[in-house]
Scaffold this motif. Structure first.
Motif, short mmCIF file in Angstrom:
data_model
loop_
_atom_site.label_atom_id
_atom_site.label_comp_id
_atom_site.label_asym_id
_atom_site.label_seq_id
_atom_site.Cartn_x
_atom_site.Cartn_y
_atom_site.Cartn_z
N LYS A 52 0.83 -1.19 0.00
CA LYS A 52 0.00 0.00 0.00
C LYS A 52 0.88 1.25 0.00
O LYS A 52 1.95 1.28 0.62
N ALA A 53 0.42 2.29 -0.68
CA ALA A 53 1.17 3.55 -0.73
C ALA A 53 0.22 4.70 -1.03
O ALA A 53 -0.87 4.51 -1.58
N TYR A 102 -4.74 6.44 -2.10
CA TYR A 102 -4.20 5.31 -1.34
C TYR A 102 -4.45 4.04 -2.15
O TYR A 102 -5.60 3.61 -2.30
N HIS A 138 6.21 7.59 1.39
CA HIS A 138 4.78 7.45 1.66
C HIS A 138 4.28 6.06 1.26
O HIS A 138 3.39 5.90 0.42
N ALA A 169 4.33 1.48 2.46
CA ALA A 169 4.50 0.46 3.50
C ALA A 169 5.90 -0.15 3.47
O ALA A 169 6.38 -0.67 4.49
N LEU A 210 -1.45 6.35 7.05
CA LEU A 210 -1.01 6.58 5.67
C LEU A 210 -2.20 6.67 4.72
O LEU A 210 -2.16 7.40 3.73
N SER A 211 -3.26 5.96 5.02
CA SER A 211 -4.45 5.98 4.17
C SER A 211 -5.09 7.37 4.12
O SER A 211 -5.88 7.65 3.23
N PRO A 213 1.85 3.55 8.44
CA PRO A 213 1.15 2.65 7.50
C PRO A 213 0.09 1.80 8.22
O PRO A 213 0.22 1.52 9.41
#
Length: 321
Positions: free
Chosen positions: A2-3, A17, A92, A94, A298-299, A321
């Motif tokens: 995820k990023a 996201y 930005h 995981a 982060l989401s 994250p």
């Protein structure tokens, strides 16, 4: 993994996201599992107008976490080790791939979120004051944008370095009050006061010896006008996002100087690398305070960037994250 990514420059709303491919391991690098992301002012500037080096682009300089893979040519780092990292982009997310040279071990027991916020922030402030500002004990300092990450670091480092008077600017009296426990002697609300005039009033018309200016734009001329004889400005950013137009002639009469500072130009040197490690170690010992204003998942990267740009924060904004 995820990023938080974007496909075009713009405001915080361009951040999405999403799932993206895991980063690749370089023989001279490591992969870390990211545990904390410190959002830099440069991250918001890059999102706004910087080049998209990847597509979709994962922005971000600073992150800290645990090493999960080590390149074949790396001997001084190991899997399971906690490190703070810096790279041109990619924080930005995981997972993060970084050169081993851009990793600094985090002492046991030290908050990983605070460690994430040190390398660029404190390293930049230190260079502005001492390497380029040539601050000596007994001299006076003005920190523009004192509530920013670099500002919070500069106030502490200036006081620790023996500055006799530390001034700082911010957008409200409330934000300035929060800086006093860090070493601020006098705050200047730039919304209600003309900064150079207030500086002169507070220094008996002498001005300050060193100014740390991360704002740029029209603020930069105010920094020059706040200088004492032979005073120095360290210009380290363009947070104001306005053109930097200065009257160079205003520096001549007082033998003043203006230096541009970019930590990235020397971050691979032994001098900067060792200095950043010393700053991390000092913070872990409680000798420096890493101020974290808020922590976002982060989401919610878009909301985190928007909060930074609201100029309400004091210190760093961090994501996990």
């Amino acid at each position: 993994m995820k990023a938080a990514v974007y496909y075009e420059n713009g405001g915080p709303e361009v951040l999405k996201y999403e799932d993206v491919p895991d980063p690749q391991l370089h023989p001279k690098g490591v992969i870390i599992e990211v545990q904390a992301i410190a959002i830099e002012g440069g991250d918001t500037l890059n999102r706004w107008r910087g080049p998209l080096m990847t597509n979709p682009h994962v922005v971000g300089y600073q992150a800290a976490g645990v090493i999960v893979e080590v390149g074949a040519e790396v001997e001084h780092l190991k899997v399971g080790q906690r490190v703070a990292t810096v790279n041109n982009w990619g924080s930005h997310a995981a997972l993060r791939s970084v050169p081993a040279r851009n990793c600094w071990p985090v002492p046991d027991g030290f908050d990983i979120k605070k460690a994430a916020a040190i390398p660029v922030t404190f390293g930049t402030a230190h260079d502005c004051l001492f390497e380029f500002g040539r601050l000596k004990a007994g001299e006076t300092v003005l920190v523009q944008a004192g509530a920013s990450g670099v500002g919070v670091a500069a106030i502490q480092l200036a006081k620790r370095g023996g500055a006799s008077l530390v001034l700082a600017t911010a957008s409200s009296d409330e934000r300035l009050e929060k800086l006093k426990p860090l070493g601020l002697d006098q705050g200047i609300n730039y919304k209600t006061h003309e900064v150079p005039k207030e500086v002169m009033r507070l220094t008996d018309n002498k001005g300050v010896n060193v100014v740390v200016d991360s704002v740029g734009g029209p603020t930069l001329q105010g920094s020059i006008n706040s200088l004492a004889y032979r005073g120095r400005v360290s210009m380290v950013g363009a947070a104001g996002r306005e053109p930097m137009v200065v009257d160079v002639g205003s520096m001549m009469g007082g033998n003043r100087s203006l230096s541009g500072v970019f930590l990235g130009a020397e971050i691979m040197t032994d001098r900067v690398h060792d200095n950043i490690q010393a700053l991390i170690d000092d913070a872990a010992k409680g000798e420096l305070d890493v101020v974290i204003d808020r922590v976002f998942p982060l989401s919610e990267a878009a909301a985190a960037h928007a909060y930074i740009e609201s100029r309400a924060a004091v210190g760093r904004v961090v994501m996990v994250p």
